[in-house]
Design a protein around this motif. Structure first.
Motif, PDB file in Angstrom:
ATOM      1  N   VAL A   1      11.710  -0.971   8.266  1.00  7.29           N
ATOM      2  CA  VAL A   1      10.746   0.071   8.621  1.00  7.29           C
ATOM      3  C   VAL A   1       9.402  -0.588   8.904  1.00  7.29           C
ATOM      4  O   VAL A   1       8.983  -1.497   8.170  1.00  7.29           O
ATOM      5  N   ALA A   2       8.738  -0.152   9.953  1.00  3.42           N
ATOM      6  CA  ALA A   2       7.410  -0.673  10.258  1.00  3.42           C
ATOM      7  C   ALA A   2       6.458  -0.382   9.098  1.00  3.42           C
ATOM      8  O   ALA A   2       6.413   0.745   8.585  1.00  3.42           O
ATOM      9  N   LYS A   3       5.716  -1.397   8.677  1.00  2.00           N
ATOM     10  CA  LYS A   3       4.787  -1.264   7.548  1.00  2.00           C
ATOM     11  C   LYS A   3       3.373  -1.079   8.074  1.00  2.00           C
ATOM     12  O   LYS A   3       2.785  -1.989   8.664  1.00  2.00           O
ATOM     13  N   ALA A   4       2.844   0.115   7.877  1.00  2.00           N
ATOM     14  CA  ALA A   4       1.528   0.446   8.413  1.00  2.00           C
ATOM     15  C   ALA A   4       0.425  -0.384   7.767  1.00  2.00           C
ATOM     16  O   ALA A   4       0.459  -0.677   6.570  1.00  2.00           O
ATOM     17  N   THR A   5      -0.554  -0.744   8.555  1.00  2.99           N
ATOM     18  CA  THR A   5      -1.772  -1.384   8.070  1.00  2.99           C
ATOM     19  C   THR A   5      -2.901  -0.368   8.128  1.00  2.99           C
ATOM     20  O   THR A   5      -2.757   0.725   8.698  1.00  2.99           O
ATOM     21  N   THR A   6      -4.059  -0.731   7.593  1.00  2.00           N
ATOM     22  CA  THR A   6      -5.208   0.179   7.684  1.00  2.00           C
ATOM     23  C   THR A   6      -5.642   0.338   9.140  1.00  2.00           C
ATOM     24  O   THR A   6      -6.171   1.383   9.519  1.00  2.00           O
ATOM     25  N   GLU A   7      -5.406  -0.675   9.954  1.00  2.00           N
ATOM     26  CA  GLU A   7      -5.699  -0.544  11.384  1.00  2.00           C
ATOM     27  C   GLU A   7      -4.801   0.512  12.012  1.00  2.00           C
ATOM     28  O   GLU A   7      -5.251   1.337  12.826  1.00  2.00           O
TER      29      GLU A   7
ATOM     30  N   VAL B   1       5.784   3.435  17.277  1.00  3.14           N
ATOM     31  CA  VAL B   1       5.022   2.188  17.377  1.00  3.14           C
ATOM     32  C   VAL B   1       5.277   1.350  16.134  1.00  3.14           C
ATOM     33  O   VAL B   1       5.505   1.868  15.039  1.00  3.14           O
ATOM     34  N   ASP B   2       5.240   0.044  16.315  1.00  2.00           N
ATOM     35  CA  ASP B   2       5.383  -0.864  15.190  1.00  2.00           C
ATOM     36  C   ASP B   2       4.017  -1.290  14.676  1.00  2.00           C
ATOM     37  O   ASP B   2       2.976  -1.028  15.298  1.00  2.00           O
ATOM     38  N   SER B   3       4.019  -1.912  13.532  1.00  2.00           N
ATOM     39  CA  SER B   3       2.774  -2.286  12.869  1.00  2.00           C
ATOM     40  C   SER B   3       1.977  -3.271  13.714  1.00  2.00           C
ATOM     41  O   SER B   3       2.536  -4.143  14.385  1.00  2.00           O
ATOM     42  N   THR B   4       0.664  -3.146  13.681  1.00  2.00           N
ATOM     43  CA  THR B   4      -0.193  -4.101  14.382  1.00  2.00           C
ATOM     44  C   THR B   4      -0.035  -5.501  13.805  1.00  2.00           C
ATOM     45  O   THR B   4      -0.284  -6.488  14.493  1.00  2.00           O
ATOM     46  N   SER B   5       0.395  -5.579  12.554  1.00  3.31           N
ATOM     47  CA  SER B   5       0.609  -6.882  11.921  1.00  3.31           C
ATOM     48  C   SER B   5       1.998  -7.436  12.196  1.00  3.31           C
ATOM     49  O   SER B   5       2.273  -8.605  11.927  1.00  3.31           O
ATOM     50  N   GLY B   6       2.883  -6.586  12.727  1.00  2.00           N
ATOM     51  CA  GLY B   6       4.267  -6.984  12.928  1.00  2.00           C
ATOM     52  C   GLY B   6       5.098  -6.929  11.664  1.00  2.00           C
ATOM     53  O   GLY B   6       6.298  -7.223  11.682  1.00  2.00           O
TER      54      GLY B   6
ATOM     55  N   LEU C   1       3.086   7.584   8.713  1.00  3.36           N
ATOM     56  CA  LEU C   1       2.715   6.208   8.404  1.00  3.36           C
ATOM     57  C   LEU C   1       3.468   5.708   7.173  1.00  3.36           C
ATOM     58  O   LEU C   1       3.025   5.905   6.039  1.00  3.36           O
ATOM     59  N   PRO C   2       4.606   5.057   7.330  1.00  2.00           N
ATOM     60  CA  PRO C   2       5.259   4.429   6.179  1.00  2.00           C
ATOM     61  C   PRO C   2       4.486   3.180   5.778  1.00  2.00           C
ATOM     62  O   PRO C   2       3.919   2.488   6.631  1.00  2.00           O
ATOM     63  N   GLY C   3       4.452   2.923   4.502  1.00  2.00           N
ATOM     64  CA  GLY C   3       3.730   1.745   4.034  1.00  2.00           C
ATOM     65  C   GLY C   3       3.276   1.900   2.602  1.00  2.00           C
ATOM     66  O   GLY C   3       3.707   2.806   1.879  1.00  2.00           O
ATOM     67  N   SER C   4       2.388   1.043   2.185  1.00  2.00           N
ATOM     68  CA  SER C   4       1.924   1.002   0.806  1.00  2.00           C
ATOM     69  C   SER C   4       1.104   2.235   0.443  1.00  2.00           C
ATOM     70  O   SER C   4       0.140   2.576   1.129  1.00  2.00           O
ATOM     71  N   GLY C   5       1.484   2.879  -0.665  1.00  2.00           N
ATOM     72  CA  GLY C   5       0.721   4.032  -1.114  1.00  2.00           C
ATOM     73  C   GLY C   5      -0.682   3.655  -1.547  1.00  2.00           C
ATOM     74  O   GLY C   5      -1.658   4.352  -1.242  1.00  2.00           O
ATOM     75  N   SER C   6      -0.804   2.546  -2.266  1.00  4.55           N
ATOM     76  CA  SER C   6      -2.110   2.134  -2.760  1.00  4.55           C
ATOM     77  C   SER C   6      -3.046   1.757  -1.612  1.00  4.55           C
ATOM     78  O   SER C   6      -4.261   1.939  -1.708  1.00  4.55           O
ATOM     79  N   GLU C   7      -2.472   1.257  -0.510  1.00  8.53           N
ATOM     80  CA  GLU C   7      -3.313   0.868   0.626  1.00  8.53           C
ATOM     81  C   GLU C   7      -3.494   2.017   1.614  1.00  8.53           C
ATOM     82  O   GLU C   7      -4.621   2.458   1.864  1.00  8.53           O
ATOM     83  N   ILE C   8      -2.403   2.515   2.150  1.00 11.59           N
ATOM     84  CA  ILE C   8      -2.486   3.543   3.193  1.00 11.59           C
ATOM     85  C   ILE C   8      -2.878   4.892   2.606  1.00 11.59           C
ATOM     86  O   ILE C   8      -3.713   5.617   3.163  1.00 11.59           O
TER      87      ILE C   8
ATOM     88  N   ARG D   1      19.866   4.040  12.341  1.00 11.25           N
ATOM     89  CA  ARG D   1      19.607   2.854  13.145  1.00 11.25           C
ATOM     90  C   ARG D   1      19.086   1.735  12.251  1.00 11.25           C
ATOM     91  O   ARG D   1      18.745   1.959  11.094  1.00 11.25           O
ATOM     92  N   ASP D   2      19.023   0.557  12.796  1.00 11.49           N
ATOM     93  CA  ASP D   2      18.666  -0.615  12.002  1.00 11.49           C
ATOM     94  C   ASP D   2      17.170  -0.744  11.759  1.00 11.49           C
ATOM     95  O   ASP D   2      16.744  -1.406  10.811  1.00 11.49           O
ATOM     96  N   HIS D   3      16.369  -0.104  12.610  1.00 13.39           N
ATOM     97  CA  HIS D   3      14.914  -0.222  12.479  1.00 13.39           C
ATOM     98  C   HIS D   3      14.252   1.106  12.812  1.00 13.39           C
ATOM     99  O   HIS D   3      14.654   1.799  13.765  1.00 13.39           O
ATOM    100  N   TYR D   4      13.231   1.437  12.051  1.00 12.81           N
ATOM    101  CA  TYR D   4      12.460   2.662  12.262  1.00 12.81           C
ATOM    102  C   TYR D   4      10.987   2.301  12.447  1.00 12.81           C
ATOM    103  O   TYR D   4      10.404   1.569  11.639  1.00 12.81           O
ATOM    104  N   SER D   5      10.419   2.821  13.516  1.00 11.79           N
ATOM    105  CA  SER D   5       8.995   2.620  13.778  1.00 11.79           C
ATOM    106  C   SER D   5       8.194   3.761  13.171  1.00 11.79           C
ATOM    107  O   SER D   5       8.735   4.825  12.860  1.00 11.79           O
ATOM    108  N   MET D   6       6.898   3.537  13.003  1.00 20.79           N
ATOM    109  CA  MET D   6       6.026   4.634  12.594  1.00 20.79           C
ATOM    110  C   MET D   6       5.787   5.548  13.796  1.00 20.79           C
ATOM    111  O   MET D   6       6.106   5.193  14.940  1.00 20.79           O
TER     112      MET D   6
END
Length: 506
Positions: free
Chosen positions: A50-56, A28-33, A218-225, A16-21
């Protein structure tokens, strides 16, 4: 009538064109969008957002996993029910095998043959732990006097699992299957380059009946998440597969809250061919040992030691076959070598090859970025064989993580054992000989967690996988992995008729 859980996670097409966490059993998509784009490394073309996870988002995932573990029903399921659920996960994966393989090829650039084997092992991992957990239990221990002692195995808690890009689905299964079999909840942090099959695996877990909050991704930044999870007080254990420097950093940060840690790190595995080996079998096995998965394997046998009596004949055959390896469409069953994961990795691999040339080594095959017709915008590197190397060269000492092998001569068993162990790593190793005694001596002498004798394969469900030295610690893929996801509780009771008064106070 559909259950609430089935309504939450209705089956969608894997492509599919988009993947949520995945948090608390929901997409669910990122709280930051925010989103990021994942690419097909064989073509260089965008594959999906792909939805990019935040610390929230990560905090929400920890809360969901914590609630699922502390107050949920998964760890209280009878072990037989957990076992049946794992088998159901495997069954759904089997029914969607071709879709999983295709998605893995598209997101990682690996060949379809490699993806088929790895997806099948992911399925078999769930089946293995479905059986293994049934026999994983405490014991009764003899105690002097009128005392009775028994132990219980309890899940360790909420586990953060950080997986690499080279085996996206298989590594997700290696982590998720034993953890949930033991009754834990997990938060998976997939590599940003290859998050798709881990997300789909979580969806399949929910479809199979794993309660909400038990498997979160949680897909996203390794250094952050990744760092957020490692340092979070709500996480009880961290399991990481990846580079040794990052593993050291994780271990240091996890120590601040005394988290349990499992680390499967880098490697520079030796491949030893004695003069009494079946030469053709050794050539073919050595070829697989380095070029399988395009050399992007932690246990790739990237240091070849060939006995001087057979060196010329072995190398002639090995180089000839290396040059016949086919690069091309990863979906073509005739392709042997898939793409490299990224442009940065191509440049890293080439840097090692160029450094070897500058140090005086000889390139017998390959040695440069490959151009593949129809895939000109992808990331490719020629299968490369380097000879005339010494042990102080960068290309011999450091992990290259690509289709590059260095070759050296040796004269006797004692010498080659010393050379094989002359590395900061100790993950895999291979021995080729018809002499059983020699094979046993060398296997016992090698400082590595895995020894392959007349065999190019390093892992099957049920066989422990892990390393010595700076290749990490802890073993995955085996029954003892369950010990890494459980605590042992000792219960001691007194059954005598006379009350105890050990201090003798009247």
């Amino acid at each position: 009538m559909a259950t609430a859980q089935e309504t939450k996670m209705e089956q969608m097409a894997m492509k599919r064109d988009h993947y949520s966490m995945i948090i608390n059993g929901e997409r669910v998509d990122s709280t930051s969008g925010e989103t990021f784009t994942t690419y097909n490394p064989a073509t260089g073309e965008p594959l999906a957002t792909v939805a990019k996870a935040t610390t929230e988002d990560a905090e929400r995932a920890v809360e969901a996993a914590r609630n699922a573990f502390d107050y949920g029903k998964w760890k209280k399921f009878p072990v037989g029910k957990r076992s049946r659920t794992l088998n159901k996960i495997a069954g759904i994966m089997r029914s969607r095998f071709n879709e999983l393989v295709e998605l893995e090829v598209l997101n990682s650039g690996k060949t379809i043959a490699a993806a088929q084997g790895q997806v099948m092992q992911a399925i078999e991992d769930f089946e293995f732990y479905a059986g293994a957990i049934v026999g994983h239990k405490g014991e009764v221990n003899p105690v002097p006097g009128q005392f009775h002692n028994y132990t219980e195995k309890e899940p360790v808690g909420v586990c953060a699992q950080i997986i690499p890009w080279n085996y996206p689905m298989m590594m997700a299964a290696w982590k998720i299957a034993p953890a949930i079999a033991a009754g834990c909840s997990v938060i998976v942090k997939p590599a940003s380059l290859t998050p798709l099959t881990a997300l789909v695996m979580a969806e399949i877990c929910t479809e199979a009946g794993v309660p909400e909050g038990v498997v979160n991704v949680l897909p996203g930044s390794g250094s952050e998440i990744g760092n957020f999870l490692v340092e979070h007080k709500g996480i009880d254990k961290v399991a990481f597969t990846g580079s040794t420097p990052i593993g050291k950093d994780i271990m240091g940060k996890a120590s601040q809250t005394l988290k349990r840690v499992t680390l499967e790190l880098g490697g520079k595995s030796p491949n030893i061919v004695f003069n009494d080996a079946d030469l053709d079998a050794a050539v073919d096995g050595s070829l697989f040992g380095i070029f399988y998965n395009t050399g992007q394997s932690c246990e790739a046998r990237s240091r070849m030691y060939i006995h001087e009596d057979i060196y010329d004949e072995f190398m002639e055959k090995f180089v000839a076959k290396t040059k016949r390896l086919a690069l091309g469409n990863p979906m073509d069953k005739g392709t042997h070598i898939g793409s490299i994961i990224s442009r940065d990795q191509v440049e890293s691999i080439d840097g090692y090859v160029q450094s070897a040339k500058e140090d005086g080594a000889t390139i017998l095959a390959g040695g440069q970025e490959a151009k593949v017709e129809g895939f000109e915008n992808g990331h490719w590197y020629e299968p490369t064989v380097i000879a005339d190397v010494t042990h102080d060269m960068k290309a011999v000492k450091e992990e290259i993580f690509g289709p590059v092998v260095v070759a050296m001569k040796f004269s006797d068993e004692k010498e080659v054992l010393k050379l094989a162990n002359d590395s900061e790593y100790g993950l895999g190793s291979a021995i080729w000989t018809k002499d059983h005694g020699k094979a046993t001596r060398v296997a016992n002498g090698i400082k590595a967690g895995i020894v392959m004798v007349n065999c190019p394969f390093s892992a099957f469900p049920g066989t422990p996988f892990g390393g010595y030295k700076q290749s990490g610690f802890g073993r995955e893929l085996s029954t003892e992995t369950l010990d890494l996801y459980t605590e042992t509780k000792s219960i001691l009771s007194y059954y005598g008729n006379r009350p105890l008064n050990p201090l003798g106070v009247e």
